[in-house]
Motif scaffolding. Structure first.
Motif, short mmCIF file in Angstrom:
data_model
loop_
_atom_site.label_atom_id
_atom_site.label_comp_id
_atom_site.label_asym_id
_atom_site.label_seq_id
_atom_site.Cartn_x
_atom_site.Cartn_y
_atom_site.Cartn_z
N TRP A 133 12.71 13.01 -14.53
CA TRP A 133 13.17 13.01 -13.02
C TRP A 133 12.14 12.13 -12.18
N ARG A 134 10.80 12.32 -12.64
CA ARG A 134 9.57 11.71 -11.43
C ARG A 134 9.57 10.16 -11.82
N ARG A 135 9.66 9.83 -13.19
CA ARG A 135 9.17 8.40 -13.59
C ARG A 135 10.20 7.54 -14.24
N SER A 136 11.63 7.94 -14.75
CA SER A 136 12.43 7.30 -15.26
C SER A 136 13.23 6.48 -14.34
N ASN B 46 0.88 19.61 -4.12
CA ASN B 46 1.46 19.10 -5.42
C ASN B 46 3.02 19.61 -5.23
N VAL B 47 3.73 19.23 -3.84
CA VAL B 47 4.99 19.70 -3.78
C VAL B 47 5.93 18.26 -3.47
N PHE B 48 6.90 18.40 -4.17
CA PHE B 48 8.00 17.30 -4.09
C PHE B 48 8.22 17.16 -2.60
N THR B 49 8.04 15.87 -2.18
CA THR B 49 8.47 15.42 -0.66
C THR B 49 9.56 14.69 -0.50
N GLY B 50 9.62 13.42 -0.96
CA GLY B 50 10.93 12.56 -0.77
C GLY B 50 11.06 12.34 0.68
N TRP B 51 12.02 12.75 1.44
CA TRP B 51 12.40 12.41 2.62
C TRP B 51 12.01 13.35 3.68
N ILE C 127 0.87 -1.16 -0.06
CA ILE C 127 0.00 -0.03 -0.09
C ILE C 127 0.64 1.17 0.00
N ARG C 128 0.65 2.01 -0.80
CA ARG C 128 1.40 3.47 -0.90
C ARG C 128 0.45 4.28 0.12
N HIS C 129 1.05 4.96 0.78
CA HIS C 129 0.57 5.79 1.83
C HIS C 129 -0.68 6.73 1.36
N ASN D 32 12.23 3.92 2.74
CA ASN D 32 11.67 5.34 2.65
C ASN D 32 11.29 5.81 1.48
N GLU D 33 10.71 6.85 0.91
CA GLU D 33 10.58 7.36 -0.60
C GLU D 33 11.67 7.63 -1.00
N ARG D 34 11.86 7.58 -2.29
CA ARG D 34 13.12 8.21 -3.19
C ARG D 34 13.35 9.42 -2.73
N TYR D 35 14.78 9.76 -2.42
CA TYR D 35 15.17 11.00 -1.78
C TYR D 35 15.23 11.87 -3.25
N TYR D 36 14.34 13.02 -3.04
CA TYR D 36 14.27 13.77 -4.20
C TYR D 36 15.21 15.11 -4.14
N GLY D 37 16.39 14.92 -3.59
CA GLY D 37 17.24 15.94 -3.39
C GLY D 37 16.55 17.69 -3.60
N GLY E 106 5.19 5.96 -3.11
CA GLY E 106 5.17 6.04 -4.68
C GLY E 106 6.16 5.43 -5.25
N ASN E 107 7.41 5.89 -5.08
CA ASN E 107 8.47 5.23 -5.81
C ASN E 107 9.35 4.46 -5.11
N SER E 108 9.30 4.15 -3.77
CA SER E 108 9.83 3.19 -3.23
C SER E 108 9.07 1.66 -3.56
N TRP F 188 1.55 17.12 1.67
CA TRP F 188 2.51 17.81 0.49
C TRP F 188 2.01 17.31 -0.89
N ASN F 189 1.33 16.17 -0.80
CA ASN F 189 0.78 15.66 -2.02
C ASN F 189 -0.58 16.51 -2.33
N GLN F 190 -1.15 16.90 -1.37
CA GLN F 190 -2.43 17.88 -1.57
C GLN F 190 -1.96 19.11 -2.25
N ASN G 68 7.15 23.22 -5.65
CA ASN G 68 5.85 22.70 -6.29
C ASN G 68 6.19 22.06 -7.60
N LYS G 69 5.53 21.10 -7.92
CA LYS G 69 5.89 20.18 -9.06
C LYS G 69 5.55 21.17 -10.33
N ALA G 70 4.16 21.70 -10.31
CA ALA G 70 3.78 22.60 -11.45
C ALA G 70 4.91 23.79 -11.76
O1 LIG Z 1 7.03 13.76 -3.97
C1 LIG Z 1 7.24 12.73 -3.73
O2 LIG Z 1 8.04 12.36 -2.90
C2 LIG Z 1 6.64 11.54 -4.70
C3 LIG Z 1 5.63 10.88 -4.22
O3 LIG Z 1 4.76 11.75 -3.67
O4 LIG Z 1 6.26 12.52 -5.92
P1 LIG Z 1 6.27 11.65 -7.25
O5 LIG Z 1 4.87 10.82 -7.32
O6 LIG Z 1 6.04 13.02 -8.33
O7 LIG Z 1 7.40 10.99 -7.52
#
Ligand SMILES: O=C(O)[C@@H](CO)OP(=O)(O)O
Length: 225
Positions: free
Chosen positions: A137-140, A18-23, A7-9, A110-115, A182-184, A14-16, A121-123
């Motif tokens: 960056w998000r999906r490759s 639309n902000v990159f979250t990572g760690w 299950i993804r949380h 843990n989620e992927r570290y987004y540095g 999502g990414n882990s 921050w999803n709400q 904001n993603k937009a």
């Molecule tokens: O911000 C993030 O940590 C991830 C998951 O919420 O975003 P994305 O889905 O864009 O990889």
């Protein structure tokens, strides 16, 4: 036969936004709590023997809220392992084994570290760098965000953990719940389903929607529910 549920949380605050979250360790939004409750209802008939989460509160909250709906008489209990006690029953009263579902938290999930993107904001980031660059960056599989992890880097920690710490429970016939990100989780699904780099580019994992596998005849088979 053993069951694996990923299950993804639920939606985070921050999803709400639309902000990159990572760690960054943000909690569930009220919608995310509802998603966790709904997920719990959906998996309520499955008696889990062990639960794994990341160290991040949004994944831990999701697991505990979801399991609060569980038909099992056992109580999910975070085991403060810190590596000191491999077999928690040696420290806790062995009698507890009948009434506790051990919940292990581990940074490897843990989620992927987004540095440098964390907190952005993603937009706005897409406006600054272009939609295609942000999509990469998000999906490759192997294009890292600035000073962050690419999915391959994330898999470099999630997959050994999955094989060494999670898989043995499935082999032992235990039902396992994994509450992560999502990414882990994309890195784990890619491994389980043997997806290519091209296929994983299109793999999205929605918040709070359980993904089901069965472990039988030595391998994990996806259950389409
Ligand atoms: O911000 C993030 O940590 C991830 C998951 O919420 O975003 P994305 O889905 O864009 O990889």
């Amino acid at each position: 036969m053993a069951k694996l549920v990923l299950i993804r949380h639920g939606e985070s605050v921050w999803n709400q936004k639309n902000v990159f979250t990572g760690w960054v360790d943000v909690p569930l939004s009220s919608n995310g709590i509802k998603e966790a409750l709904n997920a719990g209802e959906e998996i309520s008939a499955t008696e889990f023997d062990v639960v794994f989460t990341s160290l991040q509160i949004r994944a831990i909250e999701t697991a505990m809220i979801a399991l609060a709906q569980n038909k099992s008489s056992k109580t999910p209990t975070v085991i403060h392992d810190e590596g000191k006690m491999k077999d928690w029953t040696t420290i806790y009263n062995p009698e507890m084994e009948k009434s506790v579902i051990p919940v292990y938290r581990d940074w490897h999930l843990n989620e992927r570290y987004y540095g440098e993107l964390q907190g952005k904001n993603k937009a706005e980031t897409a406006k600054e760098y272009g939609d295609e660059q942000v999509h990469q960056w998000r999906r490759s599989y192997d294009c890292p965000p600035p000073k962050g992890e690419c999915l391959k880097d994330t898999a470099g920690r999630t997959i050994p953990f999955f094989e060494e710490s999670i898989f043995p429970h499935l082999k032992a016939g235990e039902n396992v719940l994994v509450s992560a990100h999502g990414n882990s989780l994309r890195s784990i699904v890619m491994f389980i389903e043997n997806l290519t780099k091209e296929q994983v580019l299109g793999l999205e994992i929605p918040t709070g929607k359980p993904i089901y596998y069965e472990y039988k005849n030595g391998k994990l088979e996806k259950e389409n529910k």
